[in-house]
Scaffold this motif. Structure first.
Motif: not given
Length: 826
Positions: A678-684, A706-709, A743-744
């Protein structure tokens, strides 16, 4: 420097006493004054083996650290520096700890041998490369540690350490091989009587082949041609005739009377390059030999009996099977024949003459092919009819010559006629020339009489020489034409073989090559009356539609449409047809193999699943059950700390069990294609912290960059979290103290890359693909948890989400797992 000698103690299974026997040999050599050291011996906790080390000098092992655990290996440099006369090195097939100079222990042994140090070592039959898959099918256990057969065969001595299955099982039951807790499982699995019997037979047969090689080398080195009846070897001679099938079956029955005997079929080809045998029939007979477990060979020789006997002696044959002569009785009076000659020269080899339907009935020969073309024969007759009168006129008009000179000139004329037209025009010229010499140049002239005996002798010699020269010229021309035809046939068959081998569908390639070679309209293959394959148009649906029908096998026909072929071409077509039948069988077998391959893979997966789950499901379940049982027990009073510890143990065990079951279910869904995404838009930056929280306290030690942008990911958040949990958990397991995983995250066009970096021992690049196989745990000497599904499941989940998971070497050492996923805009 002389190379050291290698002595190998070969066993059928663990526990037969290889190491014990090797140490006994080491003591014997030491007692005889040899300088013997123990480079490495694995006692596996067996007290009798450990006691056999005795007072032998032991070279200390080298300590190594791999993935946070300590290991010991043979110190190769120390042994080389010590330079003993003999080194004892156990377990030849052992794989060294990563970081060692050589990957395998047998490579270490090769260095010792090159340095002039003799080696005593051990190996089990299941570790031989050629038998590895056979043993796996018998026992159901894969052996990853193997040694090339060439290494063992090159040993100067190979000693079989043998033990009956019953004695080995008793030794196992008495606790002399494995620890008590492993005995029941071993006796019920690997050490079953049937398994041990099969392994013992494999070891004996392999060693017999090794001994056979040594015997062959000894015979060759000492130029021994006489047959040594160490093993029955039956050679059947094939002529390409219809009796071949009878001879092969008879020879197979003779060979079957003695277990372990060999069946060899041989066809002797004349060395003049002329084709005498039917290639199609030979092809079918070759298949029959191979189906009966024999081998097919082809040799060349001018003297067929001698070539046959040379082959038989070369393979140390004990018996030869020949067919009774097909020649008629009159022909057998004139010439002894191949069978009788072979018997006379065979020496100690037994020769069987087998009767058959065609024996003593005479050879059915077709008409001999014309040596020269029709036009050349006509030219020869014309030359004889015109040339002889012209020669008579020239000799009569010119100065008178002696009879000898006249005969020589007529002989030249006969030779010229033979060269132009062949045998029959030359015979006409010889007869006509003798008559002309008698009438015009032999007294009394004008009459067919000869007054002087010398003239009669001269004319007789002229006739004989003229006939002999004519016969030689005609025979040479015929042989030349036959050789050219044989060469063309061989070239055609070679081209066919090459095109078939290079094609993905050999049957279609073969039929198409046949159609192109003979410029046919169509070629169709029928099996049991039904069309199987065909090329060209119009195809034949039944034999009545074909111009030519060729039988390829008992139930296979090749139908040809387009033109009628000559007899010489038909022989080649029959060879094509025989190969087409073979190609049809090969395609059927390939199809069956392709069908069976997924079933075998599924069976292997089930076997691995049962083997892994039997331990890894039971362990957390047993821990949780023991904790709960302790809490419920009324016989023991626990304080608060003990209760908390038991509850924590149960909770942790059930969490492990839950993760394991979830991984198994997800893997089964992946393989069945039923995993829901079930794909959705999500931020890493949202998914990574949740994954680390699932790992508990250990997750809080991981460094995150992990950058916020970063662009938004278009993926399944839950599945991505599962992937990261597996990857980070794996990295935590192998990270050294003080250097936690990192984790990068970074953006690259339409994808976002999340990197899970560890600084552990890493994995060699040639093993990267192996880590993604289900139920594989590389370096599992220090890893007995999990069923090896984590990375396989992570790759499957990542690919299900439209991404990729690839490994990469961490600079400075370690492994980096890169998760690449599409962004929202891609």
């Amino acid at each position: 420097m002389a190379r050291g000698e290698l002595r190998i103690h070969l066993g059928a299974a663990p526990g037969v006493g290889k190491t014990y026997t090797m140490l006994e040999e080491a003591h014997r050599r030491a007692e005889r004054g040899a300088d013997v050291v123990i480079a490495l011996v694995e006692t596996h906790g067996r007290k009798h083996t450990a006691a056999m080390v005795g007072d032998l000098e032991v070279v200390p092992r080298r300590e190594m650290t791999y993935r946070g655990a300590a290991f010991t290996e043979m110190d190769l440099d120390a042994v080389l520096a010590r330079r003993p006369e003999i080194a004892v090195v156990d377990e030849l097939a052992h794989t060294n700890v990563p970081g060692s100079r050589n990957t395998k222990r047998w490579q270490d042994v090769q260095e010792l041998l090159d340095a002039g140090i003799s080696v005593l070592t051990t190996v089990n039959v299941q570790h031989l490369e050629s038998l590895n898959d056979v043993v796996a099918r018998i026992t159901g256990a894969d052996q990853r540690e193997t040694v090339p057969d060439a290494v063992v065969r090159a040993a100067e001595q190979v000693e079989l350490v043998d033990m009956t299955p019953e004695a080995l099982r008793r030794r196992m039951a008495h606790g002399n091989i494995y620890r008590p807790e492993k005995i029941d499982a071993a006796l019920g699995n690997y050490f079953r009587t049937g398994n041990l019997t099969a392994l013992r037979e494999l070891a004996l047969l392999w060693l017999a082949d090794k001994v056979e090689d040594q015997l062959g080398k000894y015979r060759a080195d000492n130029a021994i041609d006489a047959t040594w009846e160490t093993r029955e070897r039956v050679v059947v001679a094939l002529t390409g005739g219809p009796e071949g099938d009878t001879l092969i079956r008879r020879a197979a029955r003779i060979a079957a009377r003695t277990r372990g005997s060999d069946l060899l079929a041989v066809h002797v080809t004349r060395n003049d390059g002329l084709a005498g045998a039917d290639p199609a029939r030979l092809a079918r007979q070759r298949l029959l030999v191979e189906s009966l477990g024999g081998t097919y060979h082809q040799v060349t020789g001018a003297d067929i009996p001698q070539a046959l006997l040379d082959f038989a002696r070369g393979v140390n044959a004990t018996q030869i099977v020949l067919g009774a002569s097909r020649r008629g009785r009159f022909a057998q009076i004139l010439s002894a024949g191949v069978g009788v000659t072979t018997i006379a020269r065979s020496g100690t080899i037994d020769v069987h003459l087998v009767t058959h339907e065609g024996a003593n009935r005479g050879r059915r020969r077709g008409p001999l092919p014309a040596a020269l073309s029709r036009s050349r024969r006509i030219a020869g007759f014309g030359t004889a009819l015109l040339g002889l009168p012209l020669l008579v006129l020239l000799l009569r008009a010119g100065p008178a010559l002696s009879l000898t000179n006249d005969i020589l000139l007529f002989l030249v004329a006969v030779v010229m006629v033979a060269l132009i037209g062949g045998l029959w025009p030359a015979l006409l010229a010889a007869v006509g020339g003798s008559l002309a010499l008698n009438w015009f140049f032999t007294p009394p002239y004008g009459r067919f009489t000869i007054a002087e005996g010398q003239n009669l002798l001269a004319l007789a010699i002229f006739v004989l020489v003229a006939i002999a020269v004519s016969w030689v010229v005609d025979t040479a021309a015929r042989k030349t034409r036959q050789a050219a035809q044989a060469s063309a046939d061989a070239q055609t068959l070679a081209t066919v073989a090459g095109s078939v081998l290079r094609g993905e569908r050999p049957l279609i390639a073969l039929l198409d090559r046949l159609r192109e070679t003979f410029a046919l309209d169509s070629v169709t293959l029928l099996e049991d009356g039904a069309v199987v394959a065909g090329v060209g148009q119009p195809r034949c649906e039944r034999p009545a539609d074909a111009d030519i029908e060729v039988k390829a096998d008992d139930n296979v026909l090749v139908l040809i449409k387009g033109r009628t072929l000559q007899a010489s071409d038909r022989r080649i077509v029959e060879a094509f047809a025989a190969q087409a039948a073979v190609a049809l069988k090969q395609e059927r077998l390939a199809g069956e193999a392709a069908t069976a391959r997924p079933l075998a893979a599924a069976d292997k997966l089930r076997t691995a699943l049962l083997a892994a789950v039997s331990h890894d499901l039971r362990t957390p379940l047993a821990s949780a059950k023991a904790s709960v049982a302790g809490l419920r027990s009324r016989d023991v009073q626990f304080d608060e700390d003990d209760r908390e510890e038991l509850l924590a143990t149960a909770d942790e065990s059930l969490d492990r069990l839950g993760r394991l079951v979830a991984n198994l279910l997800d893997m089964s869904r992946l393989q069945a294609g039923a995993l829901g995404v079930t794909p959705a838009d999500v931020g890493a930056e949202e998914v990574v912290p949740r994954a680390l929280d699932d790992l508990g306290p250990a997750g809080r030690t991981v460094t995150v960059h992990v950058p916020d942008d970063l662009p938004m990911l278009h993926t399944d958040p839950g599945l991505l979290e599962r992937v990261l949990v597996n990857l980070v958990g794996n990295a935590l397991r192998y990270s050294p103290p003080g250097r936690p995983p990192v984790i990068t995250g970074s953006s690259h066009g339409d994808t976002v890359e999340l990197r899970v970096i560890d600084h552990g021992p890493g994995i060699p690049a040639d093993r990267w693909d192996d880590v993604f196989l289900p139920f594989q745990r590389l370096g599992d000497r220090d890893n007995h948890t999990g069923v090896g599904l984590g990375l396989a499941l992570s790759r499957g989940l990542t690919e299900a989400m439209g991404g990729t998971l690839t490994p990469e070497e961490t600079p400075g050492g370690g492994l980096t797992m890169i998760v690449s996923l599409p962004t929202r805009s891609s």
